[in-house]
Design a protein around this motif. Sequence first.
Motif, PDB file in Angstrom:
ATOM      1  N   ILE A   8       0.854  -1.199   0.000  1.00 28.41           N
ATOM      2  CA  ILE A   8       0.000   0.000   0.000  1.00 28.41           C
ATOM      3  C   ILE A   8       0.887   1.245   0.000  1.00 28.41           C
ATOM      4  N   GLN A   9       1.905   1.198   0.839  1.00 24.96           N
ATOM      5  CA  GLN A   9       2.824   2.336   0.918  1.00 24.96           C
ATOM      6  C   GLN A   9       3.564   2.526  -0.404  1.00 24.96           C
ATOM      7  N   ALA A  10       4.036   1.428  -0.948  1.00 27.88           N
ATOM      8  CA  ALA A  10       4.778   1.512  -2.213  1.00 27.88           C
ATOM      9  C   ALA A  10       3.889   2.100  -3.307  1.00 27.88           C
ATOM     10  N   GLN A  11       2.618   1.737  -3.272  1.00 27.81           N
ATOM     11  CA  GLN A  11       1.692   2.266  -4.280  1.00 27.81           C
ATOM     12  C   GLN A  11       1.593   3.791  -4.173  1.00 27.81           C
ATOM     13  N   LYS A  12       1.697   4.307  -2.946  1.00 23.26           N
ATOM     14  CA  LYS A  12       1.669   5.775  -2.776  1.00 23.26           C
ATOM     15  C   LYS A  12       2.792   6.422  -3.569  1.00 23.26           C
ATOM     16  N   GLY A  13       3.958   5.796  -3.508  1.00 22.16           N
ATOM     17  CA  GLY A  13       5.098   6.332  -4.264  1.00 22.16           C
ATOM     18  C   GLY A  13       4.830   6.299  -5.758  1.00 22.16           C
ATOM     19  N   THR A 143       7.664  14.709  -1.127  1.00 23.76           N
ATOM     20  CA  THR A 143       8.134  13.543  -0.387  1.00 23.76           C
ATOM     21  C   THR A 143       9.571  13.222  -0.775  1.00 23.76           C
ATOM     22  N   CYS A 144      10.225  12.471   0.098  1.00 21.63           N
ATOM     23  CA  CYS A 144      11.598  12.044  -0.168  1.00 21.63           C
ATOM     24  C   CYS A 144      11.753  10.665   0.457  1.00 21.63           C
ATOM     25  N   TYR A 148      13.393   3.842   0.136  1.00 20.81           N
ATOM     26  CA  TYR A 148      12.788   3.041   1.198  1.00 20.81           C
ATOM     27  C   TYR A 148      11.276   3.211   1.202  1.00 20.81           C
ATOM     28  N   VAL A 149      10.561   2.111   1.200  1.00 25.08           N
ATOM     29  CA  VAL A 149       9.101   2.165   1.303  1.00 25.08           C
ATOM     30  C   VAL A 149       8.686   2.880   2.596  1.00 25.08           C
ATOM     31  N   ALA A 150       9.466   2.686   3.653  1.00 22.14           N
ATOM     32  CA  ALA A 150       9.116   3.274   4.957  1.00 22.14           C
ATOM     33  C   ALA A 150       9.016   4.799   4.901  1.00 22.14           C
ATOM     34  N   TRP A 151       9.712   5.391   3.952  1.00 19.94           N
ATOM     35  CA  TRP A 151       9.758   6.863   3.899  1.00 19.94           C
ATOM     36  C   TRP A 151       8.909   7.436   2.769  1.00 19.94           C
ATOM     37  N   GLN A 380      16.678  -2.126   9.766  1.00 18.72           N
ATOM     38  CA  GLN A 380      15.582  -1.574  10.565  1.00 18.72           C
ATOM     39  C   GLN A 380      14.607  -0.792   9.682  1.00 18.72           C
ATOM     40  N   LEU A 381      15.160  -0.058   8.720  1.00 17.39           N
ATOM     41  CA  LEU A 381      14.307   0.718   7.818  1.00 17.39           C
ATOM     42  C   LEU A 381      13.478  -0.195   6.915  1.00 17.39           C
ATOM     43  N   LEU A 382      14.061  -1.292   6.493  1.00 23.47           N
ATOM     44  CA  LEU A 382      13.297  -2.260   5.700  1.00 23.47           C
ATOM     45  C   LEU A 382      12.217  -2.886   6.584  1.00 23.47           C
ATOM     46  N   HIS A 383      12.619  -3.223   7.797  1.00 28.32           N
ATOM     47  CA  HIS A 383      11.701  -3.869   8.742  1.00 28.32           C
ATOM     48  C   HIS A 383      10.507  -2.965   9.053  1.00 28.32           C
TER      49      HIS A 383
END
Lengths: 548, 548
Positions: A8-13, A143-144, A148-151, A380-383
């Motif tokens: 879902i997050q990746a789709q935002k990007g 956005t930046c 990373y999907v997390a960001w 951790q960022l991937l997690h």
Amino acid sequence: MSLTGWKIQAQKGRDILHNSIPKQWLLSADRLPPATQKNVTDFPRQSGLLSENELAITEMSATGLVAEMGHGRLKAEEVVVAFLKRAVLGHQLLNFATEFMADEAIARAKKLDEYYQQTRKLVGPLHGVPISVKEHIGFKNRTCNTGYVAWVDKVTTEDALLLQLLAKAGAVFHVRTNQPQSLMHLCCSNNITGTTFNPHNRTLTPGGSSGGEGASMGFRCAPLGIGTDIGGSIRCPAAFCGAYGFRPSAMRNPLAGIKVAAAGQENIHGVVGPMASCSLEDLELFQKVVLDQEPWDVETSLMPVPWKMVTPTRNITVAIMWDDGCVRPHPPITRALKHAREKLIAAGLKVVDWEPYKHKHGWEIISALYYPDAAALQRQLLHESGEPARPLTEWAFSYSQPTALSHQETWVLQEKRDIYRDEYNALLKRRGVDFILSPTHPAAAAVLGESQYWNYTAIWNVLDLPAAVFPSGLSVDPVLDALLAQDRRYQPRNEADEREWRKYPSPERYEGAPVALQIAGRRFKDEETLAAARVVEEIVRGRLGSRL
Amino acid sequence: MSLTGWKIQAQKGRDILHNSIPKQWLLSADRLPPATQKNVTDFPRQSGLLSENELAITEMSATGLVAEMGHGRLKAEEVVVAFLKRAVLGHQLLNFATEFMADEAIARAKKLDEYYQQTRKLVGPLHGVPISVKEHIGFKNRTCNTGYVAWVDKVTTEDALLLQLLAKAGAVFHVRTNQPQSLMHLCCSNNITGTTFNPHNRTLTPGGSSGGEGASMGFRCAPLGIGTDIGGSIRCPAAFCGAYGFRPSAMRNPLAGIKVAAAGQENIHGVVGPMASCSLEDLELFQKVVLDQEPWDVETSLMPVPWKMVTPTRNITVAIMWDDGCVRPHPPITRALKHAREKLIAAGLKVVDWEPYKHKHGWEIISALYYPDAAALQRQLLHESGEPARPLTEWAFSYSQPTALSHQETWVLQEKRDIYRDEYNALLKRRGVDFILSPTHPAAAAVLGESQYWNYTAIWNVLDLPAAVFPSGLSVDPVLDALLAQDRRYQPRNEADEREWRKYPSPERYEGAPVALQIAGRRFKDEETLAAARVVEEIVRGRLGSRL
């Protein structure tokens, strides 16, 4: 099918990207070349999307464009529209963008044109020059994600200092470009906007981590681009895509506002630097524009060293490094070096061979210092998002020790790093060598997912030597670069050597790939290195119209 | 009684010292002042050991001595002999040396004299200038212990790069000087050669960690000395001993061959810099000599920034920082700042007050970064020999967290450090302030073992601002510096404030201590800072013969 979790997050990007594409310039699928067509560099001309004038504009250098605008022969608006059209086309073929900024860029170009119309003056030395920008260089209110999907929905509050300086000089930012997950591939693939391809051969990678920039330069979606480099991430994509790139010395160009996972890490300094589609002169222009504005008076960690103008000279000694003693370059690279050697000698330069000095040692230092925490922060960022690690992310993580280094171990490595730098510098002086001409990578351009060997570029990072990459003018040739009998009998010296050599069963695998050369200079000789690159390029490519 | 364990090792260090003392100049105990005599600065004149000519020589600056030698009016040999005699005397009174190098120094001076006699030229701009050197700056074929018993017989294989450069310019090294265990006291006491005293009052510390240098300068055992500074270790001893000291920006002066426990540590950069007995001009001379030799071409981590000559000007804005917002300075310090303020205003300088900006925050960053490993490396070095930690060693260790920081925590601190630097720099510009005049320490000179508060000096380390220390011309006065009623009612703002204020029950405790001033400049403005220090000193002290 509905998306869950990190998807879902990746789709935002992806939504940010898709919503930003100027739809009026999109070609329908049937007007695009087939997916099987490898080389798409000629498509802008064939597409019918760009006028002759627009094609001509997009084949000019930044320096040339500014000169034309200064004479009133070109308008900033037509320039940015031409490059935007080419960028949209490039994106359809190469998937190199993460976000278009078309409306803002055109509005900005119109303002520049107004200013020129009123004053007959340019805003600055980059007046109206479209610049593509690697995604992790932050734009205010955008956005930046740094791959990373997390960001993916983290918004930046201020333009990166470098962007501020370039904007003051008149630059126009029209497109942001792709990068790999973790920024630590010499490829360009992430879980948000996917994989970017090489315009010369879409089975090859554009390189990385500034891979979107590589594609942008190779396809001429902008005359200038901005990449970052901690192990080759400017030079490798420049080389793979037949473009130009410069890794300045650490702590010269401003880094404030460039988002990385380990901010404050200084075991190995990353750098930001210029890439260019068609001219070394443009790299100099970029550096001069940035350093003339004395960024060290704002970002005080930078070295207070102005950019000085250096007159190119043929009175230099160039050493050729044929092989780094660890991994043998593929035949097209060796051929390009031989070609360069002949031309340089004929032109009267002093040319010698370079015996590499402890490059394995250099790699051991830098690879351990990339992740002294065993990449815990990156994992951790991937997690955080739950996104899976890409294969080359795991590959880069594998450079680190399985557990975190102690501070003491880190300090020992840093001491070794500094001693190695001093030794290398002393050796250059002792051997009377001004510049080292070398491969950028074992391959002319790696096959997608295969760029595993970093040390033809990372060596200049651990040594912190300035290095420029430019096209040799040659490209992989099925006949000239075929393996000879003795090549087939080559006994690799180590596992990496074997792995890289096996990737070259025949030239066909790298069809159409441009072959680059890399030139590194002595410590802090950034200006001299770019000047020498110009001399060497002009001689090797036999260019006319030389100013030298 | 026979020594055991670490004491045997420590005795080796003392043997090196004792065997090196030129016995012919030692005074018998009955000719020395009584141990109860606090101020011994006049003793050279009273001792009868030095001739009038020798007394005059030892009261000259390096600049003055070189001029005299250049005119053939002084010989290098008589100069070094004069300083050696004074140094032997100083050592008997202050215990400031770790090793004399008399024979080598005299032999070297003779060679310089021969050269001059043959050529009528000086070898270089430091021809014949005796320089005392902090012990951990390594000399070839001599031991280097850095204040650790564990290293007491470790021999150095090469002269420190800085010593090589100074020697090339004609310097003569005649004595090596004491430092505290771990190098991390603003005092000067170790388990090898013991405790060094302040020449102005032997119940006070000469400061540290370059405390042997402080005593050397204060007693005029050399016109120039070399100290190192990561939290005040040049400036604090210069201040306590009525001398001069300069902390240059990090990465300007060469560090190669200076032995520290955590080599390769770069969370906070230590620096090496000059100290002088009687002149700011000598500090400039030192810097110019070093940087004119382009040390960055050998030690490539240094900034490639030449030393430039700056003309002193009164057209500057000086801000006075009366208090850092954390710990109140003692009355003599405040009096000296008031005195300076009046003089500077009368001289037409623009003088404003400086509101300190987050000095507590700065201290939290730097104190955590001194020992990211919770001082494990330092403790290990103590453990190696079995020597006990001195109280101020434990005090410094206590700055660190109880357990090692993670790499991530260190990076966060480093990022905060860089942001703090940028903010402070922006504030200086916004407020239009060129230089900050401030205390060097809460006390004029701390009582032995009591120098616990670092942040009047460490603040310029975390900010990496150049800072010079010079005598105000005032010293602690029993009448003028007596506590007033409101002083007695002072409500400390925190524990450190209370601790430091309690150390001043009355001026008598600091009898005879000189009061110094510290001037810090903007980032990288080393040259401007020393030039401003000269302007301010001349005005504050009303010196004649000004060149300004």
